[in-house]
Write a protein that holds these residues in place. Structure first.
Motif, PDB file in Angstrom:
ATOM      1  N   ALA B 184     131.179  77.985  16.021  1.00 17.45           N
ATOM      2  CA  ALA B 184     131.935  76.775  15.687  1.00 17.45           C
ATOM      3  C   ALA B 184     132.747  76.307  16.890  1.00 17.45           C
ATOM      4  N   THR B 185     133.427  77.251  17.591  1.00 16.24           N
ATOM      5  CA  THR B 185     134.247  76.857  18.735  1.00 16.24           C
ATOM      6  C   THR B 185     133.385  76.256  19.832  1.00 16.24           C
ATOM      7  N   THR B 186     132.277  76.917  20.157  1.00 16.58           N
ATOM      8  CA  THR B 186     131.395  76.381  21.196  1.00 16.58           C
ATOM      9  C   THR B 186     130.836  75.031  20.762  1.00 16.58           C
ATOM     10  N   GLY B 187     130.524  74.899  19.471  1.00 18.16           N
ATOM     11  CA  GLY B 187     130.020  73.630  18.966  1.00 18.16           C
ATOM     12  C   GLY B 187     131.016  72.500  19.174  1.00 18.16           C
ATOM     13  N   VAL B 188     132.300  72.783  18.938  1.00 21.92           N
ATOM     14  CA  VAL B 188     133.320  71.749  19.116  1.00 21.92           C
ATOM     15  C   VAL B 188     133.508  71.452  20.601  1.00 21.92           C
ATOM     16  N   LEU B 189     133.530  72.493  21.436  1.00 22.86           N
ATOM     17  CA  LEU B 189     133.799  72.288  22.866  1.00 22.86           C
ATOM     18  C   LEU B 189     132.667  71.514  23.540  1.00 22.86           C
ATOM     19  N   THR B 190     131.417  71.805  23.163  1.00 21.70           N
ATOM     20  CA  THR B 190     130.308  71.161  23.862  1.00 21.70           C
ATOM     21  C   THR B 190     129.789  69.931  23.149  1.00 21.70           C
ATOM     22  N   ALA B 191     130.150  69.770  21.863  1.00 25.39           N
ATOM     23  CA  ALA B 191     129.653  68.654  21.047  1.00 25.39           C
ATOM     24  C   ALA B 191     128.131  68.645  20.973  1.00 25.39           C
ATOM     25  N   GLN B 192     127.522  69.814  21.121  1.00 23.64           N
ATOM     26  CA  GLN B 192     126.067  69.856  21.051  1.00 23.64           C
ATOM     27  C   GLN B 192     125.566  70.252  19.661  1.00 23.64           C
ATOM     28  N   LEU B 193     126.478  70.720  18.820  1.00 24.81           N
ATOM     29  CA  LEU B 193     126.094  71.123  17.473  1.00 24.81           C
ATOM     30  C   LEU B 193     126.420  69.956  16.559  1.00 24.81           C
ATOM     31  N   ASP B 194     125.535  69.618  15.614  1.00 29.92           N
ATOM     32  CA  ASP B 194     125.895  68.460  14.796  1.00 29.92           C
ATOM     33  C   ASP B 194     126.950  68.851  13.765  1.00 29.92           C
ATOM     34  N   PRO B 195     127.792  67.867  13.355  1.00 29.89           N
ATOM     35  CA  PRO B 195     128.967  68.177  12.525  1.00 29.89           C
ATOM     36  C   PRO B 195     128.629  68.945  11.261  1.00 29.89           C
ATOM     37  N   LEU B 196     127.454  68.690  10.729  1.00 30.64           N
ATOM     38  CA  LEU B 196     127.068  69.385   9.503  1.00 30.64           C
ATOM     39  C   LEU B 196     126.993  70.890   9.731  1.00 30.64           C
ATOM     40  N   GLU B 197     126.436  71.275  10.888  1.00 27.57           N
ATOM     41  CA  GLU B 197     126.308  72.695  11.188  1.00 27.57           C
ATOM     42  C   GLU B 197     127.666  73.332  11.413  1.00 27.57           C
ATOM     43  N   ILE B 198     128.539  72.608  12.125  1.00 36.12           N
ATOM     44  CA  ILE B 198     129.897  73.129  12.348  1.00 36.12           C
ATOM     45  C   ILE B 198     130.584  73.332  11.009  1.00 36.12           C
ATOM     46  N   ASN B 199     130.388  72.362  10.101  1.00 32.72           N
ATOM     47  CA  ASN B 199     130.982  72.512   8.767  1.00 32.72           C
ATOM     48  C   ASN B 199     130.463  73.753   8.065  1.00 32.72           C
ATOM     49  N   THR B 200     129.162  74.025   8.216  1.00 36.31           N
ATOM     50  CA  THR B 200     128.603  75.217   7.571  1.00 36.31           C
ATOM     51  C   THR B 200     129.276  76.469   8.103  1.00 36.31           C
ATOM     52  N   TRP B 201     129.435  76.530   9.434  1.00 34.25           N
ATOM     53  CA  TRP B 201     130.066  77.720  10.023  1.00 34.25           C
ATOM     54  C   TRP B 201     131.495  77.857   9.524  1.00 34.25           C
ATOM     55  N   ILE B 202     132.233  76.722   9.426  1.00 31.95           N
ATOM     56  CA  ILE B 202     133.629  76.804   8.997  1.00 31.95           C
ATOM     57  C   ILE B 202     133.714  77.252   7.540  1.00 31.95           C
ATOM     58  N   THR B 203     132.831  76.694   6.709  1.00 36.05           N
ATOM     59  CA  THR B 203     132.834  77.112   5.300  1.00 36.05           C
ATOM     60  C   THR B 203     132.552  78.599   5.181  1.00 36.05           C
ATOM     61  N   GLN B 204     131.608  79.042   6.015  1.00 33.08           N
ATOM     62  CA  GLN B 204     131.252  80.453   5.970  1.00 33.08           C
ATOM     63  C   GLN B 204     132.416  81.340   6.377  1.00 33.08           C
ATOM     64  N   LEU B 205     133.139  80.873   7.414  1.00 32.15           N
ATOM     65  CA  LEU B 205     134.297  81.619   7.888  1.00 32.15           C
ATOM     66  C   LEU B 205     135.350  81.700   6.785  1.00 32.15           C
ATOM     67  N   ALA B 206     135.561  80.569   6.098  1.00 30.52           N
ATOM     68  CA  ALA B 206     136.536  80.552   5.009  1.00 30.52           C
ATOM     69  C   ALA B 206     136.090  81.493   3.892  1.00 30.52           C
ATOM     70  N   GLY B 207     134.787  81.495   3.595  1.00 32.92           N
ATOM     71  CA  GLY B 207     134.287  82.400   2.567  1.00 32.92           C
ATOM     72  C   GLY B 207     134.485  83.852   2.958  1.00 32.92           C
ATOM     73  N   TYR B 208     134.212  84.158   4.220  1.00 36.99           N
ATOM     74  CA  TYR B 208     134.407  85.523   4.724  1.00 36.99           C
ATOM     75  C   TYR B 208     135.867  85.937   4.560  1.00 36.99           C
ATOM     76  N   ASP B 209     136.786  85.016   4.963  1.00 40.51           N
ATOM     77  CA  ASP B 209     138.222  85.312   4.842  1.00 40.51           C
ATOM     78  C   ASP B 209     138.586  85.630   3.400  1.00 40.51           C
ATOM     79  N   LEU B 210     138.098  84.792   2.495  1.00 36.28           N
ATOM     80  CA  LEU B 210     138.441  84.943   1.082  1.00 36.28           C
ATOM     81  C   LEU B 210     137.941  86.287   0.548  1.00 36.28           C
ATOM     82  N   VAL B 211     136.664  86.597   0.810  1.00 36.51           N
ATOM     83  CA  VAL B 211     136.073  87.822   0.274  1.00 36.51           C
ATOM     84  C   VAL B 211     136.818  89.042   0.801  1.00 36.51           C
TER      85      VAL B 211
END
Lengths: 244, 227
Positions: B184-211
């Motif tokens: 997610a961080t590299t995606g934001v810094l380089t803008a090479q990852l499309d926003p949908l994918e970054i969102n998936t990574w962030i959601t996953q991170l939030a899910g990991y935190d919760l679990v």
């Protein structure tokens, strides 16, 4: 006298039977199955790679369930808890053995077919992480002191069991180079009938072998526990005698 | 309400002790700076490729710094048998855990706030994607490291080789979270990852935190009272 003797006979018979099944599986896989058109003789490693990877995904569940049982019985019934802890330990050790076989045979096959030993493919990475998790489980058991290691290890086992599906999900989006699942995959999945006997004999043989190793190791761990209890008991008795 | 009060009491105590000595934060800060400098020497940070690897380097530096600080996190409690007192206290054990984890989280966030500008200067970075997403990724990633790290630090408390054991346990468990943070961080810094994918990574991170927060809170008492 009677019960251990029967158990010993059963164990010997089981051991011999698994050796026989493995020999049949070896003959089927190496000599009888026709050579794979695309992969050549390297394709024969399939009969060792796939059964060990399937089994290394089953034993972690035994470890997880036994750890839960340990946490449940820890205060209620310490003797049952000790049994389930021994089961959890043996399951973790067998998991590490089978996952290692899976990784090693996989990279030998990869070297022969892809030309590289390793690639960061989702299925490879998730198997490597499974291996790492259970190695760290065994490390924790070695590092912690005798009284606590069971509880700490059981807790870590819960973490590992939660982590494995997350690992699997999180890396699924990576590029994949590993062959598609053979069973339950797409419409082309499934084995050619000529490969089926070799596969069935091998998976049965390795499952029997794994169960034998697990029971053997379990019996060993139980003996170690009993010896430890006896030593503790005699130490207590000795201290009582000196006090008087 | 009373539970939150217990958490706040533990948090206040940790913050006050840290404020008096500032051992953890100073140690972490200097350590992570050293890691950044070492990586700058190992790679060529002025090249365009630096943006590709900077997300990974940032998280590796933070991960190492967190591990060094967490090794010390419970030693304060062990001195003068404070931990024994806390085990006997009527407050729920998980409140102690949450207070400690939140305190560690705040320490690491302070380090991040100081480290980020240094990082931008050293690696000559311009954020090409949505910079505000970093405000979401950094806390989520930090919590993923800190919550498990605090838990495994207490798990290793009474073992031999405590300092060695923490990374051995923490790294394999955190790998999915680490993957999410770095991607997610590299995606934001380089803008090479499309926003949908970054969102998936962030959601996953939030899910990991919760679990893992739930698992830690449920199992903390077992570990604290392991004899």
């Amino acid at each position: 006298m009677s019960r251990p003797a029967i158990l010993r006979t059963v164990a010997w018979l089981w051991f011999l039977a698994s050796i026989v099944v493995l020999v049949i599986g070896f003959r089927e896989a190496i000599f009888l199955v026709p050579t794979d058109a695309a992969q050549g003789d390297a394709g024969r490693i399939f009969y060792y790679h796939v059964p060990s990877s399937m089994l290394s995904l089953i034993f972690p569940y035994i470890n997880f369930l036994a750890s839960l049982a340990y946490l449940y019985w820890r205060r209620r019934d310490p003797l049952k808890a000790l049994t389930s802890d021994a089961l959890a330990l043996t399951a973790a050790e067998v998991t590490v053995v089978y996952a290692s076989i899976c990784l090693i045979t996989g990279s030998i096959w990869g070297r022969a077919t892809w030309g590289i030993w390793w690639t960061w493919d989702p299925r490879l990475t998730s198997m490597l992480l499974l291996w790492l998790l259970y190695v760290s489980y065994l490390m924790l058991r070695r590092f912690s002191s005798a009284g606590q290691s069971q509880t700490l290890a059981a807790v870590l086992s819960v973490f590992a069991a939660v982590d494995v599906p997350i690992v699997y999900m999180s890396i699924r989006w990576w590029r994949t180079q590993h062959p598609a699942p053979v069973f339950g995959g797409g419409p082309d999945s499934g084995l050619d009938p000529s490969m089926m006997p070799a596969f069935v004999w091998n998976i049965a043989g390795w499952a029997m072998w794994g169960i034998f190793i697990m029971c053997f190791r379990f019996a060993l761990e139980r003996r170690r526990q009993l010896a430890e209890q006896e030593a503790a008991l005699s130490a207590i008795e000795a201290s009582l005698e000196t006090a008087q | 309400m009373k539970y939150i009060g217990h958490i706040l009491a533990h948090l206040r105590k940790d913050l006050r002790i840290e404020w008096r000595s500032r051992d953890s934060i100073n140690g972490m800060l200097f350590f992570s700076l050293l890691v950044v400098v070492v990586f700058s020497l190992a790679f060529d940070p002025t090249a365009a490729v630096s943006r590709q690897i900077s997300g990974g380097i940032l998280w590796v530096a933070l991960l190492f710094a967190t591990v060094t600080a967490l090794n010390q996190a419970w030693t304060r409690e062990q001195n003068h048998q404070v931990l024994e007192a806390q085990r006997m206290a009527p407050a729920p054990a998980s409140a102690l855990f949450l207070g400690k984890a939140i305190a560690n989280m705040l320490f690491v966030l302070v380090v991040e706030a100081i480290l980020a500008p240094v990082f931008i200067i050293f690696y000559n970075l311009h954020v090409l994607g949505n910079a505000w997403l970093l405000a979401l990724i950094l806390p989520l990633g930090t919590w993923a490291l800190v919550v498990n790290g605090t838990f495994f630090a207490v798990l290793g408390l009474r073992t031999r080789n405590r300092e060695l054991l923490l990374p051995l346990l923490l790294l394999p468990i955190s790998l999915p979270a680490l993957l999410g943070m770095v991607e997610a961080t590299t995606g934001v810094l380089t803008a090479q990852l499309d926003p949908l994918e970054i969102n998936t990574w962030i959601t996953q991170l939030a899910g990991y935190d919760l679990v893992f927060t739930i698992v830690c809170v449920l199992l903390f008492e077992t570990v604290l009272n392991a004899e």
